[in-house]
Design an enzyme around this catalytic site. Sequence first.
Site, mmCIF file in Angstrom:
data_model
loop_
_atom_site.group_PDB
_atom_site.id
_atom_site.type_symbol
_atom_site.label_atom_id
_atom_site.label_comp_id
_atom_site.label_asym_id
_atom_site.label_seq_id
_atom_site.Cartn_x
_atom_site.Cartn_y
_atom_site.Cartn_z
ATOM 1 N N ARG A 119 0.789 -1.192 0.039
ATOM 2 C CA ARG A 119 -0.007 0.019 0.128
ATOM 3 C C ARG A 119 0.731 1.239 -0.010
ATOM 4 N NH1 ARG A 119 0.476 3.862 3.001
ATOM 5 N NH2 ARG A 119 0.108 2.573 4.790
ATOM 6 N N SER A 120 1.911 1.219 0.750
ATOM 7 C CA SER A 120 2.848 2.305 0.730
ATOM 8 C C SER A 120 3.448 2.395 -0.503
ATOM 9 C CB SER A 120 4.129 2.243 1.846
ATOM 10 O OG SER A 120 4.794 3.324 2.018
ATOM 11 N N THR B 33 10.910 14.489 4.233
ATOM 12 C CA THR B 33 11.413 14.322 5.544
ATOM 13 C C THR B 33 12.990 14.331 5.355
ATOM 14 O OG1 THR B 33 9.732 12.677 6.021
ATOM 15 C CG2 THR B 33 11.618 12.622 7.396
ATOM 16 N N GLY C 119 11.898 15.618 11.062
ATOM 17 C CA GLY C 119 10.699 14.747 10.847
ATOM 18 C C GLY C 119 9.397 15.303 10.861
ATOM 19 N N THR D 84 10.449 6.560 0.659
ATOM 20 C CA THR D 84 9.981 5.233 0.072
ATOM 21 C C THR D 84 9.893 5.191 -1.511
ATOM 22 O OG1 THR D 84 8.426 4.801 1.732
ATOM 23 C CG2 THR D 84 7.771 3.744 -0.500
ATOM 24 N N CYS E 222 -0.180 17.251 -0.139
ATOM 25 C CA CYS E 222 -0.020 15.806 -0.457
ATOM 26 C C CYS E 222 -0.066 14.903 0.650
ATOM 27 C CB CYS E 222 1.305 15.970 -1.239
ATOM 28 S SG CYS E 222 1.594 17.082 -2.861
ATOM 29 N N GLU F 22 3.822 9.555 7.691
ATOM 30 C CA GLU F 22 2.701 10.396 7.405
ATOM 31 C C GLU F 22 1.964 11.017 8.593
ATOM 32 O OE1 GLU F 22 2.829 10.680 4.656
ATOM 33 O OE2 GLU F 22 3.099 8.652 3.581
ATOM 34 N N GLY F 23 3.064 11.625 9.481
ATOM 35 C CA GLY F 23 2.615 12.147 10.817
ATOM 36 C C GLY F 23 2.691 11.338 12.055
ATOM 37 N N THR F 24 3.339 11.389 12.973
ATOM 38 C CA THR F 24 3.399 10.507 14.026
ATOM 39 C C THR F 24 2.045 10.504 14.753
ATOM 40 O OG1 THR F 24 4.554 12.206 15.609
ATOM 41 C CG2 THR F 24 5.867 10.985 14.387
#
Length: 383
Positions: free
Chosen positions: A89-90, A131, A136, A163, A237, A362-364
């Site tokens: 999926r990533s 990042t 981050g 990725t 995005c 995608e955000g902690t």
Amino acid sequence: MDVLKIDDQLTDEERMIRDTVRAFRAEAVDPHVADWFERGELPVRELAAEMGKLGLFGMHLHGYGCAGLGAVAYGIACRELEAADSGLRSFMSVQGSLAMTAIHKYGSEEQKLRWLPGMAAGTLLGCFGLTEPDHGSDPAGMATTARRDGTGWVLDGGKMWITNGSVADVAVVWARTEDGINGFLVPAGTPGFTAGDIKRKMSLRASVTSELVLDGVRLPGDALLPGARGLRAPLGCLSEARFGIIFGAVGAARTCYETAVSYAGTREQFGKPIAGFQLTQEKLAWMEVALGQAGLTALHIGRLKEAGKATPQQVSFGKLANVRAAIDVARQARTILGANGITLEYPVIRHANNLESVLTYEGTQEIHTLVLGEAITGIPAYR
């Protein structure tokens, strides 16, 4: 095992997409993904070709070879791919929701025509360089710079945890200029631009994760994304990618749950299947509740997005809630499988390990908690 029958709320087109992606996954991914994970690899070019034929890249975008489907259809595809592995999926998400979305949203017509048709077909791959090693959760502090050089640009800096980085044909790189943060398209092979894979990962092993280095990278003037101005551009995005995670986490959790139910029905202790014990049934019941709530959250936010009403705060809600729910389901499933739960003969520990990364990227968890905290109180607490 879907007590709430959530998929009954899908349209015929959405169910067709679900079934198509499931069939692809069952044939091309499921039999091999444990081995890919163990070896720390993903056959991206082979998968990209097949996924491109299915129209999975940039499927929520319009024109340039993209399918132009709705948000829920995209979410369902994410769910079914992540049911196999978060890395798959990533892979799709970075290609479509990050790299392609950046070009589609902020690129010139020439840039769109050069890159988007091939990316939609899976013959060209992209990555998204935001990042950095030291920046981050606070991308506003990025150290990567772009300075003007005649009619062109020179980029210096580095990006981390990217990725698709080493396999991408083009990198969308965000850099600080004298006018603020801007996006640039950096083709693979540009002198001074290198990408190396990050090794020794214990999570997202069936995924290409890279470090990007930009050392005096010279780009023509038309490498700049003309519509991208300020940090709002890359964050927009990221919101698209986070939306996919809301659905994707449900897929990972569903696989763990289904594995636990099947195992509990056949594993015997004390003369009967462990599914017949109250403590096991309690675990399965709470797993079903968590999956139902996560599925409803995903579908609701998806419909809001299709209506143009979804907010970043709602996306943060979904990402935070559904990933935490998926981790809880994976951990409970592992306990039902006992010692077998830590082997790659079953998918549970692989999903559990992957979800630890999904919780962070995608955000902690902490950042999404603060997004909701600000929405509740009206007071930002990031600093």
